[in-house]
Design a protein around this motif. Sequence first.
Motif, PDB file in Angstrom:
ATOM      1  N   LEU A   1       0.812  -1.221   0.000  1.00  0.00           N
ATOM      2  CA  LEU A   1       0.000   0.000   0.000  1.00  0.00           C
ATOM      3  C   LEU A   1       0.849   1.277   0.000  1.00  0.00           C
ATOM      4  O   LEU A   1       0.360   2.345  -0.403  1.00  0.00           O
ATOM      5  CB  LEU A   1      -0.949  -0.011   1.206  1.00  0.00           C
ATOM      6  N   ASP A   2       2.103   1.237   0.468  1.00  0.00           N
ATOM      7  CA  ASP A   2       2.972   2.432   0.393  1.00  0.00           C
ATOM      8  C   ASP A   2       4.274   2.138  -0.358  1.00  0.00           C
ATOM      9  O   ASP A   2       5.289   2.800  -0.172  1.00  0.00           O
ATOM     10  CB  ASP A   2       3.269   2.962   1.802  1.00  0.00           C
ATOM     11  N   MET A   3       4.256   1.130  -1.227  1.00  0.00           N
ATOM     12  CA  MET A   3       5.435   0.741  -1.986  1.00  0.00           C
ATOM     13  C   MET A   3       5.410   1.411  -3.358  1.00  0.00           C
ATOM     14  O   MET A   3       4.354   1.506  -3.991  1.00  0.00           O
ATOM     15  CB  MET A   3       5.473  -0.790  -2.141  1.00  0.00           C
ATOM     16  N   PRO A   4       6.565   1.894  -3.864  1.00  0.00           N
ATOM     17  CA  PRO A   4       6.636   2.509  -5.199  1.00  0.00           C
ATOM     18  C   PRO A   4       6.285   1.498  -6.285  1.00  0.00           C
ATOM     19  O   PRO A   4       6.374   0.284  -6.088  1.00  0.00           O
ATOM     20  CB  PRO A   4       8.096   2.961  -5.311  1.00  0.00           C
TER      21      PRO A   4
ATOM     22  N   LYS B   1      -3.249  -0.562 -11.133  1.00  0.00           N
ATOM     23  CA  LYS B   1      -4.178   0.333 -11.831  1.00  0.00           C
ATOM     24  C   LYS B   1      -5.018   1.135 -10.851  1.00  0.00           C
ATOM     25  O   LYS B   1      -5.389   2.282 -11.144  1.00  0.00           O
ATOM     26  CB  LYS B   1      -5.103  -0.488 -12.736  1.00  0.00           C
ATOM     27  N   ALA B   2      -5.328   0.559  -9.680  1.00  0.00           N
ATOM     28  CA  ALA B   2      -6.156   1.262  -8.702  1.00  0.00           C
ATOM     29  C   ALA B   2      -5.379   2.346  -7.966  1.00  0.00           C
ATOM     30  O   ALA B   2      -5.952   3.367  -7.566  1.00  0.00           O
ATOM     31  CB  ALA B   2      -6.722   0.261  -7.691  1.00  0.00           C
ATOM     32  N   ILE B   3      -4.045   2.176  -7.810  1.00  0.00           N
ATOM     33  CA  ILE B   3      -3.261   3.133  -7.007  1.00  0.00           C
ATOM     34  C   ILE B   3      -2.578   4.184  -7.889  1.00  0.00           C
ATOM     35  O   ILE B   3      -2.601   5.388  -7.593  1.00  0.00           O
ATOM     36  CB  ILE B   3      -2.222   2.379  -6.158  1.00  0.00           C
ATOM     37  N   PHE B   4      -2.002   3.726  -8.978  1.00  0.00           N
ATOM     38  CA  PHE B   4      -1.185   4.637  -9.806  1.00  0.00           C
ATOM     39  C   PHE B   4      -1.968   5.088 -11.040  1.00  0.00           C
ATOM     40  O   PHE B   4      -2.676   4.284 -11.676  1.00  0.00           O
ATOM     41  CB  PHE B   4       0.109   3.941 -10.237  1.00  0.00           C
ATOM     42  N   ALA B   5      -1.767   6.374 -11.366  1.00  0.00           N
ATOM     43  CA  ALA B   5      -2.441   6.946 -12.539  1.00  0.00           C
ATOM     44  C   ALA B   5      -1.796   6.413 -13.811  1.00  0.00           C
ATOM     45  O   ALA B   5      -0.656   5.935 -13.819  1.00  0.00           O
ATOM     46  CB  ALA B   5      -2.364   8.470 -12.500  1.00  0.00           C
TER      47      ALA B   5
ATOM     48  N   SER C   1       9.202  -5.079  -9.313  1.00  0.00           N
ATOM     49  CA  SER C   1      10.368  -5.918  -9.009  1.00  0.00           C
ATOM     50  C   SER C   1       9.990  -7.075  -8.086  1.00  0.00           C
ATOM     51  O   SER C   1      10.508  -8.194  -8.223  1.00  0.00           O
ATOM     52  CB  SER C   1      11.464  -5.064  -8.355  1.00  0.00           C
ATOM     53  N   ALA C   2       9.080  -6.800  -7.137  1.00  0.00           N
ATOM     54  CA  ALA C   2       8.651  -7.862  -6.217  1.00  0.00           C
ATOM     55  C   ALA C   2       7.928  -8.982  -6.964  1.00  0.00           C
ATOM     56  O   ALA C   2       8.058 -10.168  -6.626  1.00  0.00           O
ATOM     57  CB  ALA C   2       7.744  -7.276  -5.133  1.00  0.00           C
TER      58      ALA C   2
ATOM     59  N   PRO D   1       3.306   6.324 -18.938  1.00  0.00           N
ATOM     60  CA  PRO D   1       4.193   5.391 -19.654  1.00  0.00           C
ATOM     61  C   PRO D   1       4.866   4.412 -18.700  1.00  0.00           C
ATOM     62  O   PRO D   1       5.056   3.237 -19.044  1.00  0.00           O
ATOM     63  CB  PRO D   1       5.200   6.319 -20.339  1.00  0.00           C
ATOM     64  N   LEU D   2       5.228   4.898 -17.502  1.00  0.00           N
ATOM     65  CA  LEU D   2       5.872   4.012 -16.540  1.00  0.00           C
ATOM     66  C   LEU D   2       4.924   2.897 -16.101  1.00  0.00           C
ATOM     67  O   LEU D   2       5.319   1.731 -15.988  1.00  0.00           O
ATOM     68  CB  LEU D   2       6.343   4.824 -15.321  1.00  0.00           C
ATOM     69  N   ARG D   3       3.654   3.246 -15.856  1.00  0.00           N
ATOM     70  CA  ARG D   3       2.681   2.228 -15.429  1.00  0.00           C
ATOM     71  C   ARG D   3       2.474   1.184 -16.517  1.00  0.00           C
ATOM     72  O   ARG D   3       2.387  -0.015 -16.245  1.00  0.00           O
ATOM     73  CB  ARG D   3       1.347   2.895 -15.071  1.00  0.00           C
TER      74      ARG D   3
END
Length: 757
Positions: free
Chosen positions: A705-708, A736-740, A714-715, A743-745
């Motif tokens: 929940l607070d991991m980049p 998809k739910a956390i990050f907008a 990588s995990a 290109p990186l996503r």
Amino acid sequence: MPEIDALFESINVRDLLAGHDLNDPTTPLSAPDLRLLINRLESHSLRIKSKVQSYLVAHHSEFSDLFSTCQDAVSRTRLISDDVSDVVELISDRPVDVEIRKVVDEITEKTKEVRLKRESLELVSAIVGICEAVEETKVALRGGRFRFAAERVRELKGVLRVGEEEVGEPVAYVLLRKEWSDCFDEIQEVLARFMESAVRFELESCKLRISYQLSVGEITGIALTTVLEAMEVIGMLDYGLAKAADLIFKHVITPAVTHASTFNAVEDSCKTSGDITEQTLKIEQSSDHKTEDVNGEAIYSGILKVVKFICSSLCFGNVTWIHSFGRLTWPRISELIISKFLSKVVPEDASKLADFQKVIERTSQFETALKELSFISPSDAEGRLSKYAENVEVHFASRKKIEILAKARSLMLQCNFTIPKGLAMRNASFESGGVESLDEDSSKHMVRLLFSSEVCMVSEAASQLMHLVHKTLEDVCVSSARVASEFYHAARDSILLYEAVVPVKLEKQLNGINQAAVLLHNDCLYLFEEILGLAFEYRASFPSSIKEYAVFADVAPRFKLMAEEVLQRQVQLVVSSLQEAIDSADGFQDTHQIKQFESAKFSIEQVVFSLEKVHMIWEPVLRPKTYKQSMCLVLESVFRRITRDILLLDDMAADETFQLQRLIHLMFENLSSLLGSLKSADETSRPLDDLIPSLRKTRKLAELLDMPLKSITSAWESGELFSCNFTRTEVQDFIKAIFADSPLRKECLWRIEDVVN
């Protein structure tokens, strides 16, 4: 015509063709041969005609007489034909056969009418005779001629074929049977009233009076013997003596059994002009304090005295009357003796069975005396007292069986299925010292399982039940075959009684989460192992006749199944309760809002509270291994549900992920003591993460929940998330739910998709 016959027989084709072999098919006839044959045949034909003509001429007169005779026969035939035609014509004009048939039919009808009138006359005569006989019977009855009236009733019963009715009988027969039935009822009622006046019991003076000269209404001076004879004739002896039998049984025989030690009967008689008109039997309470009637001497002598009085004073020594009275009273007398005496003197201990032999002998003597009086039949069926006494072993065992079952039932009904306060602790604390180190009260609840050697907490009902079963089976080993059989069934039925009584008694508790339910689980597990060991422990010492069918293995699996069902039901109830508590979190949506966060927090607190409550209920009662397995199942359902709800969120703000992580940490913090107790619950070294697969996943979710984004990717690539039971889809949807979208996503999602785990 012998000459003609000889001529025809002389014709032979072979002779006409002499020299030619007709049997040779290869040589057919030639034309010359045929012409020769024709010529010779014509010659023979002319010779035959000549011979026939000569014969006719020689016998002309004979042929003439023959033809004349034939002509006369034809003429007479025509005359006869004419005569027949005339007769037929005559008959056709006047049909004599029709008249004859009419006369015959008329004669038949008249004959039938005469026969019917004769039968009707006979029937009327019979009906009149029967009516007169019925009326005569009624007159005789009113005049006190009971014997005559009874015999006429019996005769009329045969004449009217009472009980043999047929379909289509004359209506008169139905009416006559009705008249007979009314007459029978009348004589039966009159005789019953006379018997009622003949046998009376005076409560004030405790006297049984039997009068010999009877009067009812206007009928006076009737002898008791006359009444009894009339009753015997019409077959109502049992009916007529029934009230007298009830009276004597109630007021005379019953006290002789129930108060045998003080019962005393004194006979007396009343005479008029030298004739006995009344017999009395006075019941007195003896002032002598006799010793306890242990062998039935007082009871049997008292009853025998009463029976002798009845046989002589009421039945006048008539075997038929005595037997009828005995048939009415003996079943009740024997049942009374059994219930009030024999059943109560059955020995309490098997060692005292030999002392009961005196009772058996006295009972046999009593029945023999009654048979000599013809009071009871000599058939085996009537020897019920002797049979009961001789079967004392069975009665002893039956009574012990009833006592054993009653005690077992009482144990189950009185037990409240709770744990004493002093025992509200972990079972493991008893492993070192064992149940031997406990006091007597505590040892009723702590037992050691037979096969696993684990200490287990059970209800007092279960432990005391098995103690009772063991004691009963010990008695089986030292008892006779019949007693052993009853004891064996008593032990078996006591075990089955638990299965029938306890689940019903705890029906309400089984529908909730409480210690009674898990205590029942322990009971069933304990009983399962104990039952399996019974055959090994006692079978070798059982009597040989018991070994053939003494088994317990068929009962044991039922308790094993019941134990599993009860525990499974408890787990389901707990899981259902926890799922309802999690439902109130509304899927952990919008936890960045204060109201939604508080609601989710309250839901988590409810879950923790319920788990702690279950922990307090289960841990002191269940075996460590069972407790750990059951609690791990419950925790797995909780962690799996919370993890699934969070992973199903399709959009999470940064604050929202922080609050979700905070909720998970709060849950683990509050469950730390519970998880710690599970680690030390048993001696197995298997980690909790293996027993609760969703535990590792929930902890990892709190980190995610607070991991980049790159760290999450990588995990997954390293297999760390896969080892925590995350799926590819769950990781992708979580990102998809956390990050907008960026290109990186996209790159990270592509990398996750490309990894093969």
